[in-house]
Design a protein around this motif. Sequence first.
Motif, PDB file in Angstrom:
ATOM      1  N   LEU A 167       0.830  -1.201   0.000  1.00 52.18           N
ATOM      2  CA  LEU A 167       0.000   0.000   0.000  1.00 52.18           C
ATOM      3  C   LEU A 167       0.864   1.251   0.000  1.00 52.18           C
ATOM      4  O   LEU A 167       0.602   2.206  -0.744  1.00 52.18           O
ATOM      5  N   PHE A 168       1.916   1.246   0.826  1.00 52.52           N
ATOM      6  CA  PHE A 168       2.853   2.360   0.847  1.00 52.52           C
ATOM      7  C   PHE A 168       3.497   2.568  -0.527  1.00 52.52           C
ATOM      8  O   PHE A 168       3.669   3.694  -0.986  1.00 52.52           O
ATOM      9  N   PHE A 169       3.853   1.457  -1.162  1.00 51.90           N
ATOM     10  CA  PHE A 169       4.497   1.521  -2.477  1.00 51.90           C
ATOM     11  C   PHE A 169       3.555   2.164  -3.494  1.00 51.90           C
ATOM     12  O   PHE A 169       3.964   3.036  -4.276  1.00 51.90           O
ATOM     13  N   VAL A 170       2.287   1.747  -3.472  1.00 53.77           N
ATOM     14  CA  VAL A 170       1.293   2.290  -4.413  1.00 53.77           C
ATOM     15  C   VAL A 170       1.053   3.772  -4.139  1.00 53.77           C
ATOM     16  O   VAL A 170       0.993   4.589  -5.068  1.00 53.77           O
ATOM     17  N   ILE A 171       0.896   4.135  -2.856  1.00 53.10           N
ATOM     18  CA  ILE A 171       0.678   5.535  -2.494  1.00 53.10           C
ATOM     19  C   ILE A 171       1.878   6.380  -2.923  1.00 53.10           C
ATOM     20  O   ILE A 171       1.725   7.479  -3.474  1.00 53.10           O
ATOM     21  N   ALA A 172       3.079   5.866  -2.671  1.00 49.46           N
ATOM     22  CA  ALA A 172       4.291   6.589  -3.057  1.00 49.46           C
ATOM     23  C   ALA A 172       4.385   6.755  -4.561  1.00 49.46           C
ATOM     24  O   ALA A 172       4.831   7.793  -5.068  1.00 49.46           O
ATOM     25  N   LEU A 173       3.935   5.728  -5.295  1.00 49.92           N
ATOM     26  CA  LEU A 173       3.954   5.786  -6.759  1.00 49.92           C
ATOM     27  C   LEU A 173       3.005   6.865  -7.269  1.00 49.92           C
ATOM     28  O   LEU A 173       3.350   7.634  -8.174  1.00 49.92           O
ATOM     29  N   VAL A 174       1.818   6.931  -6.675  1.00 50.46           N
ATOM     30  CA  VAL A 174       0.850   7.965  -7.059  1.00 50.46           C
ATOM     31  C   VAL A 174       1.402   9.353  -6.733  1.00 50.46           C
ATOM     32  O   VAL A 174       1.309  10.289  -7.544  1.00 50.46           O
ATOM     33  N   ALA A 175       1.984   9.491  -5.531  1.00 50.82           N
ATOM     34  CA  ALA A 175       2.567  10.775  -5.124  1.00 50.82           C
ATOM     35  C   ALA A 175       3.729  11.156  -6.031  1.00 50.82           C
ATOM     36  O   ALA A 175       3.896  12.335  -6.388  1.00 50.82           O
ATOM     37  N   LEU A 176       4.522  10.150  -6.431  1.00 45.14           N
ATOM     38  CA  LEU A 176       5.642  10.408  -7.337  1.00 45.14           C
ATOM     39  C   LEU A 176       5.141  10.903  -8.687  1.00 45.14           C
ATOM     40  O   LEU A 176       5.721  11.811  -9.287  1.00 45.14           O
ATOM     41  N   GLY A 177       4.039  10.315  -9.165  1.00 50.12           N
ATOM     42  CA  GLY A 177       3.467  10.765 -10.425  1.00 50.12           C
ATOM     43  C   GLY A 177       2.982  12.204 -10.346  1.00 50.12           C
ATOM     44  O   GLY A 177       3.232  13.007 -11.247  1.00 50.12           O
ATOM     45  N   PHE A 178       2.311  12.545  -9.249  1.00 48.67           N
ATOM     46  CA  PHE A 178       1.830  13.913  -9.045  1.00 48.67           C
ATOM     47  C   PHE A 178       3.002  14.885  -8.921  1.00 48.67           C
ATOM     48  O   PHE A 178       2.999  15.970  -9.526  1.00 48.67           O
ATOM     49  N   ALA A 179       4.018  14.484  -8.149  1.00 42.90           N
ATOM     50  CA  ALA A 179       5.198  15.338  -7.965  1.00 42.90           C
ATOM     51  C   ALA A 179       5.957  15.526  -9.269  1.00 42.90           C
ATOM     52  O   ALA A 179       6.475  16.616  -9.552  1.00 42.90           O
ATOM     53  N   THR A 223      10.544   5.558 -11.681  1.00 43.27           N
ATOM     54  CA  THR A 223      11.287   6.823 -11.710  1.00 43.27           C
ATOM     55  C   THR A 223      11.393   7.448 -13.102  1.00 43.27           C
ATOM     56  O   THR A 223      12.033   8.487 -13.261  1.00 43.27           O
ATOM     57  N   THR A 224      10.774   6.809 -14.090  1.00 34.35           N
ATOM     58  CA  THR A 224      10.717   7.445 -15.417  1.00 34.35           C
ATOM     59  C   THR A 224       9.425   8.259 -15.579  1.00 34.35           C
ATOM     60  O   THR A 224       9.146   8.761 -16.666  1.00 34.35           O
ATOM     61  N   LEU A 225       8.670   8.410 -14.505  1.00 32.15           N
ATOM     62  CA  LEU A 225       7.411   9.165 -14.584  1.00 32.15           C
ATOM     63  C   LEU A 225       7.596  10.603 -15.077  1.00 32.15           C
ATOM     64  O   LEU A 225       6.757  11.106 -15.826  1.00 32.15           O
ATOM     65  N   PRO A 226       8.673  11.333 -14.682  1.00 30.17           N
ATOM     66  CA  PRO A 226       8.838  12.687 -15.229  1.00 30.17           C
ATOM     67  C   PRO A 226       8.950  12.702 -16.748  1.00 30.17           C
ATOM     68  O   PRO A 226       8.359  13.556 -17.417  1.00 30.17           O
ATOM     69  N   GLU A 227       9.719  11.751 -17.299  1.00 29.49           N
ATOM     70  CA  GLU A 227       9.852  11.681 -18.753  1.00 29.49           C
ATOM     71  C   GLU A 227       8.527  11.276 -19.396  1.00 29.49           C
ATOM     72  O   GLU A 227       8.147  11.793 -20.449  1.00 29.49           O
ATOM     73  N   LEU A 228       7.814  10.340 -18.749  1.00 29.85           N
ATOM     74  CA  LEU A 228       6.510   9.933 -19.277  1.00 29.85           C
ATOM     75  C   LEU A 228       5.519  11.091 -19.219  1.00 29.85           C
ATOM     76  O   LEU A 228       4.632  11.204 -20.077  1.00 29.85           O
ATOM     77  N   PHE A 229       5.669  11.966 -18.212  1.00 27.25           N
ATOM     78  CA  PHE A 229       4.797  13.134 -18.112  1.00 27.25           C
ATOM     79  C   PHE A 229       4.970  14.033 -19.335  1.00 27.25           C
ATOM     80  O   PHE A 229       4.000  14.643 -19.813  1.00 27.25           O
ATOM     81  N   LEU A 230       6.197  14.103 -19.858  1.00 24.91           N
ATOM     82  CA  LEU A 230       6.447  14.919 -21.043  1.00 24.91           C
ATOM     83  C   LEU A 230       5.573  14.471 -22.218  1.00 24.91           C
ATOM     84  O   LEU A 230       5.151  15.282 -23.038  1.00 24.91           O
ATOM     85  N   ASN A 231       5.315  13.164 -22.266  1.00 25.61           N
ATOM     86  CA  ASN A 231       4.529  12.627 -23.376  1.00 25.61           C
ATOM     87  C   ASN A 231       3.067  13.049 -23.326  1.00 25.61           C
ATOM     88  O   ASN A 231       2.332  12.883 -24.298  1.00 25.61           O
ATOM     89  N   THR A 232       2.621  13.576 -22.182  1.00 24.44           N
ATOM     90  CA  THR A 232       1.231  14.019 -22.066  1.00 24.44           C
ATOM     91  C   THR A 232       1.073  15.485 -22.450  1.00 24.44           C
ATOM     92  O   THR A 232      -0.047  15.986 -22.517  1.00 24.44           O
ATOM     93  N   GLU A 233       2.191  16.155 -22.677  1.00 22.50           N
ATOM     94  CA  GLU A 233       2.152  17.568 -23.021  1.00 22.50           C
ATOM     95  C   GLU A 233       2.223  17.725 -24.537  1.00 22.50           C
ATOM     96  O   GLU A 233       3.253  17.432 -25.151  1.00 22.50           O
ATOM     97  N   ALA A 234       1.153  18.185 -25.145  1.00 23.48           N
ATOM     98  CA  ALA A 234       1.092  18.286 -26.606  1.00 23.48           C
ATOM     99  C   ALA A 234       2.184  19.200 -27.142  1.00 23.48           C
ATOM    100  O   ALA A 234       2.799  18.926 -28.175  1.00 23.48           O
ATOM    101  N   GLY A 235       2.433  20.305 -26.456  1.00 19.84           N
ATOM    102  CA  GLY A 235       3.454  21.245 -26.918  1.00 19.84           C
ATOM    103  C   GLY A 235       4.840  20.636 -26.912  1.00 19.84           C
ATOM    104  O   GLY A 235       5.663  20.915 -27.778  1.00 19.84           O
ATOM    105  N   VAL A 236       5.082  19.765 -25.914  1.00 13.21           N
ATOM    106  CA  VAL A 236       6.380  19.105 -25.819  1.00 13.21           C
ATOM    107  C   VAL A 236       6.586  18.159 -26.991  1.00 13.21           C
ATOM    108  O   VAL A 236       7.665  18.089 -27.587  1.00 13.21           O
TER     109      VAL A 236
END
Length: 318
Positions: A7-19, A217-230
């Motif tokens: 549960l901690f791992f999942v919560i941390a993963l969600v928080a990491l995605g938001f961060a 830990t590749t979530l920041p790079e994956l976040f870039l893929n959600t940005e149309a301008g990027v």
Amino acid sequence: MLILNILFFVIALVALGFASGLTMRGSLRLFTLMRVSDYVGVFFLIGFAAALPEIFVAIFSAFFGAPVLSYGNILGANLADLTLVLGLAAYFSGGLKIDNHFSRKTFWTTVVLSFLPIIVALDGMVSRADGILLLVIFCMYAWIVILDIKFILKAISAVPFSVFHVKDAIKSFKESTVGHILLAVSTALLVIASMNISGFYSVNAIYFGIVFLGLATTLPELFLNTEAGVLRSSSLVMGAVLGSIAINSTAVLGLLAIISPIKIRLDPLGLLINACFLLVAFILFRTLAYTGKKVSREEGVVLVLIYVLFFISQLYFL
């Protein structure tokens, strides 16, 4: 106890995605404000932001006495960046155009740097001396990047210092700061949960880092893929990926080894498979990208499938 750690791992993963979203969004706004279009700006503003989760994982895993988790994370994140992140970027953008600047200046350097974590671990130990050497290599690489100082000066001189833009900069800075704090907290929780889960199942912590932390830990790079301008700017995606791989393989691993030398318990076959996947991914990406100057949507799917095969292959060694 196990359920609580999961549960901690999942919560941390969600928080990491938001961060990751907060951090990358703030960095992208600063990037836009400074009007930087060269690799120098991408490397320092976006590459470091993309590598922040790996940096925090290195610090906390060393602090908690589990540096092998961070070592595995670096191996897994590098492969994920090169295949999953670039593959998804090509898919969602309808084809990722490749800037010739990256072809000449950074690609093969990044290839060499990406194999350093494997090379320094061949004797079963990543020592403090290895860590110092890796930091020196990173400084040399960074120096080569910033030698073209005219791009930095042009970017600084182009910043419009109006009240509106100052407010924008302050807002971006606050957003990034909150993102950094959340990244630190979430990665600390991820490391603790990963240590407990891998210990409970008696799995090799390195492979746990490769399989699960490497993807997380590749979530920041994956976040870039959600940005149309990027996605309309291949230099942003490429700069984030190549910059992150270079930083992970030198600065992050070097810092980790200096804080806490790493004893490697890695199956030789697993190490060989990891190296082969990395080499195949680089060669395939080089072939796809620089022959047609573009990675098509279908070729992006191929890169993603390579990561899926890599992910499955590493599960065998857990």
